[in-house]
Design a protein around this motif. Sequence first.
Motif, PDB file in Angstrom:
ATOM      1  N   GLU A 179       0.834  -1.191   0.000  1.00 15.94           N
ATOM      2  CA  GLU A 179       0.000   0.000   0.000  1.00 15.94           C
ATOM      3  C   GLU A 179       0.874   1.248   0.000  1.00 15.94           C
ATOM      4  O   GLU A 179       2.086   1.184   0.230  1.00 15.94           O
ATOM      5  N   ASN A 180       0.247   2.389  -0.246  1.00 16.91           N
ATOM      6  CA  ASN A 180       0.972   3.653  -0.230  1.00 16.91           C
ATOM      7  C   ASN A 180       1.466   3.952   1.182  1.00 16.91           C
ATOM      8  O   ASN A 180       0.871   3.523   2.161  1.00 16.91           O
ATOM      9  N   PRO A 181       2.568   4.692   1.301  1.00 19.99           N
ATOM     10  CA  PRO A 181       3.085   5.053   2.634  1.00 19.99           C
ATOM     11  C   PRO A 181       2.009   5.749   3.450  1.00 19.99           C
ATOM     12  O   PRO A 181       1.240   6.560   2.925  1.00 19.99           O
ATOM     13  N   PRO A 182       1.928   5.449   4.734  1.00 22.34           N
ATOM     14  CA  PRO A 182       0.879   6.037   5.575  1.00 22.34           C
ATOM     15  C   PRO A 182       1.094   7.529   5.785  1.00 22.34           C
ATOM     16  O   PRO A 182       2.230   8.015   5.804  1.00 22.34           O
ATOM     17  N   GLY A 183      -0.009   8.254   5.927  1.00 24.03           N
ATOM     18  CA  GLY A 183       0.052   9.690   6.186  1.00 24.03           C
ATOM     19  C   GLY A 183      -0.581  10.018   7.526  1.00 24.03           C
ATOM     20  O   GLY A 183      -0.809   9.137   8.370  1.00 24.03           O
ATOM     21  N   ALA A 184      -0.898  11.291   7.718  1.00 25.82           N
ATOM     22  CA  ALA A 184      -1.480  11.739   8.984  1.00 25.82           C
ATOM     23  C   ALA A 184      -2.824  11.078   9.259  1.00 25.82           C
ATOM     24  O   ALA A 184      -3.175  10.821  10.418  1.00 25.82           O
ATOM     25  N   ASP A 185      -3.579  10.787   8.187  1.00 26.81           N
ATOM     26  CA  ASP A 185      -4.889  10.167   8.368  1.00 26.81           C
ATOM     27  C   ASP A 185      -4.782   8.768   8.966  1.00 26.81           C
ATOM     28  O   ASP A 185      -5.708   8.295   9.634  1.00 26.81           O
ATOM     29  N   GLU A 186      -3.689   8.096   8.707  1.00 30.76           N
ATOM     30  CA  GLU A 186      -3.467   6.764   9.286  1.00 30.76           C
ATOM     31  C   GLU A 186      -2.741   6.861  10.630  1.00 30.76           C
ATOM     32  O   GLU A 186      -2.993   6.067  11.540  1.00 30.76           O
ATOM     33  N   PHE A 187      -1.859   7.846  10.747  1.00 31.82           N
ATOM     34  CA  PHE A 187      -1.029   7.956  11.944  1.00 31.82           C
ATOM     35  C   PHE A 187      -1.807   8.440  13.164  1.00 31.82           C
ATOM     36  O   PHE A 187      -1.708   7.868  14.255  1.00 31.82           O
ATOM     37  N   LEU A 188      -2.574   9.505  13.013  1.00 28.95           N
ATOM     38  CA  LEU A 188      -3.234  10.124  14.156  1.00 28.95           C
ATOM     39  C   LEU A 188      -4.195   9.178  14.883  1.00 28.95           C
ATOM     40  O   LEU A 188      -4.188   9.144  16.126  1.00 28.95           O
ATOM     41  N   PRO A 189      -5.045   8.418  14.190  1.00 31.76           N
ATOM     42  CA  PRO A 189      -5.934   7.506  14.932  1.00 31.76           C
ATOM     43  C   PRO A 189      -5.184   6.501  15.804  1.00 31.76           C
ATOM     44  O   PRO A 189      -5.617   6.209  16.931  1.00 31.76           O
TER      45      PRO A 189
END
Length: 456
Positions: A179-189
């Motif tokens: 998958e694509n590298p994780p961003g803030a939308d994946e990190f913050l939760p």
Amino acid sequence: MENADVFLGLHDFLERMKQPSAADFVKSIKSFIVSFSNNAPDPERDSALVQGFFGQMETAFRAHPLWAGCKEEELESAGEGLEKYVMTKLFTRVFASLPDDVKADEQLSEKMSLIQHFVRPENLDIKPSFENETSWLLAQKELQKINMCKAPRDKLVCILNCCKVINHLLLNASIASNENPPGADEFLPVLIYVTMRANPPQLHSNLLYIQRYRRQSRLVGEAAYFFTNMLSAESFISNITPKSISMEEAEYEKNMELARALVSTGPSAEEVVAQGAGNIVKPESRHQFLKERNSSVRPRTAETRSRTMDAESSKDVVSSLDKVSSMLDIQNRGAALILKEDRANHVFREYPYLYSHVGDLTINDVEELLNSYKQLVFKYVCVCKGLGSGGGGGGASLLSISGDQGSVQNDVEPMKYFQEPETVVEQSNEHGKQNDSLIAESKRLEVEIDPTARKN
């Protein structure tokens, strides 16, 4: 700057302050600390005074012969040393100095202690591929160290370490699933969930302390990014609503009410271990809470499942003894359930030392292993008590399982449900086959979790 560099920076700073030519610096620093300490707390003014003093001193360092010809890294190191020295001296004066900050800490901690009982990863839209209890536990441990530090940078490092563990987890999971590298939308939760589970002490005051007294010119780049995310996590938890966790309002209020009842009855097994003493949670409240929660929320991990067995009321246990006749039956039933699970290996991933060898352990593992042992003993004693074992409050009588055979509690003969090891050996071949199967499954999982554990 790495921790070792900061330590050397402080050491170098103190050594330079011993030089005769640094007498004016020493006088200025001592004068500032004394005058600052004599003022009544005023966070905004205090922050401005500290930041101004740091800027003034660092400018003076650059123009002083003690640092003549030094590289930028050495001057940076001197600034870090100054910050660490001054803020360690002023810590008790500025940390959580206002009643409002203390109250905010208490409210935030209470909120986390409640919602951690029913908020699950799916409520925060965390992907299953990002669920890794071992990494989450490591991140929690890093965050919980924050109150062990006094310098702003050291506290910030605890947050950065927590965030880096999460970031590496997400990155590795994304690579594994193409998958694509994780961003803030994946990190913050994930950060929100880890923070909620960790419930670090005085989180609100720690974040304010870093904001106010960490040198602003150094709170940039990666440090600023992760710190901003932690501020967002705190804000989310403080202002959490049913809608923000994809939950109906009635269900949310019901879960909060049940969580309050559970928390008010006393500490959990984990909290008792952490505190070294305490009372067992009232079984009726715990049983009712878990019954209500599990009816609406999918149970997730071995830890969650184990909490349902922490303490059962005597009435509930006696009514179920016709179904569970012995401790061995409980063990075998659990073994059978583990073998049937599609993701059985995830159960054991929560226990990082399960497949460790003696040579893998370090002195730093002792504390965690001791805490795990205490937790295990506490839960075992709770089970013994819940099933009607005789004996007083002493752990020895329970652990030896050898009380008075004639004693009766709730019309139940204790020795009927707790058998001596010799008797256990003589159980049916069916029990033996189940245990053999569990051992075989455990070995298979060991290979899955740690490829180096394969037999030669």
